[in-house]
Design an enzyme around this catalytic site. Sequence first.
Site, short mmCIF file in Angstrom:
data_model
loop_
_atom_site.label_atom_id
_atom_site.label_comp_id
_atom_site.label_asym_id
_atom_site.label_seq_id
_atom_site.Cartn_x
_atom_site.Cartn_y
_atom_site.Cartn_z
N GLY A 122 0.84 -1.19 0.00
CA GLY A 122 0.00 0.00 0.00
C GLY A 122 0.87 1.24 0.00
O GLY A 122 1.96 1.26 0.60
N CYS A 123 0.41 2.29 -0.64
CA CYS A 123 1.25 3.49 -0.78
C CYS A 123 1.50 4.17 0.56
O CYS A 123 2.64 4.53 0.88
CB CYS A 123 0.62 4.46 -1.78
SG CYS A 123 -1.11 4.90 -1.44
N ASN A 124 0.45 4.35 1.36
CA ASN A 124 0.64 4.96 2.68
C ASN A 124 1.49 4.08 3.57
O ASN A 124 2.33 4.57 4.34
CB ASN A 124 -0.72 5.20 3.34
CG ASN A 124 -1.57 6.20 2.60
OD1 ASN A 124 -1.10 7.25 2.18
ND2 ASN A 124 -2.84 5.87 2.42
#
Length: 346
Positions: free
Chosen positions: A150-152
Amino acid sequence: MVTVAVAGASGYAGGEALRLLLAHPELEIGALAAHSSRGPLGSHQPHLAPLASRELVGLEPELLADSDVVVLGLPHGASGQLTAEILAINPDVRMVDLGADHRLENRGDWEAFYGEGWSEPWAYAMPELLRTGQTQREILADAKVIAAPGCNASAVTFAAQPAIRAGIATGEDIVAVLAVGYSGAGKALKTHLLASEGIGNLNPYAVGGTHRHIPEITQNLRLAGGTLSGLSFTPVLAPVVRGIIATVSMPVAPGTTPSDVTDAYRSAYDGEPFVRWSATPPNTAVTTGSNSALVHAVLDRDGQRLTAVCTLDNLVKGTAGAAIQALNLSLGIPEETGLSSIGVAP
């Protein structure tokens, strides 16, 4: 050439994967599939000019299984059943899921944050993950099925793991606040994502420990040796298209010095092609369009906590770039192939 089919080719993540694949010298783009979008790809992804006339097809397992590699850029919860069907047809196909379906090792974590439909975890596409025992690169080199991060979760992991790994922080009482570009919310039409709602506005979301990347972050930082209690995670939609800046604060061991912090972060990312130490707090512009993440950390003035800042492009190093980097390792290709560490600025 290795043929790569892309499922979810009309979305942001799938489109970014295609942009990177077009620049890859050893991968060839095969079938382009989508759930409901049809017609030429150019009507959905006009920036991908070399693929403009290619027709989108349905998510047919038999068609996708005919490729050497399948990249899936589908909504969370939509990949698990399809990947099982593809593997049943062709057990030898390689797959990379850009969604969350195969990230979490614990079924309870999935059910708490996503609901039903947990799928078996795949090799996690973060070569820079600091963990005890076998390295993440060694795991990816043996992997045929890969789950993109996931990017976060990537931004917070890169910001926090060096301190935990070095033993100057335990992972307790981490506070992370992120500003996130709107492309991270996907392409689906929602009122709060309209330009009239977003321009000139900062919009917090998933407040109070409800964001779905929380179990992924804790999973990562426990591998680095953290105890992980009391993680506070608050993302804020910012009126930009791409980019994440994560500001992460955590308590440090008594007696920790500024040089201890600098040494921990410099050594953690020494020699890494894409995750790099920044001598000053980075901004998002310098990583836009690249597969780079920049990290800076400093001991707070009172010596009680450290503050780390990480910036990255949510669609590249945060998703599709990490996936291609991990796929390269899986295929025995140098991991930098087809990926750039150069940002686009201003």
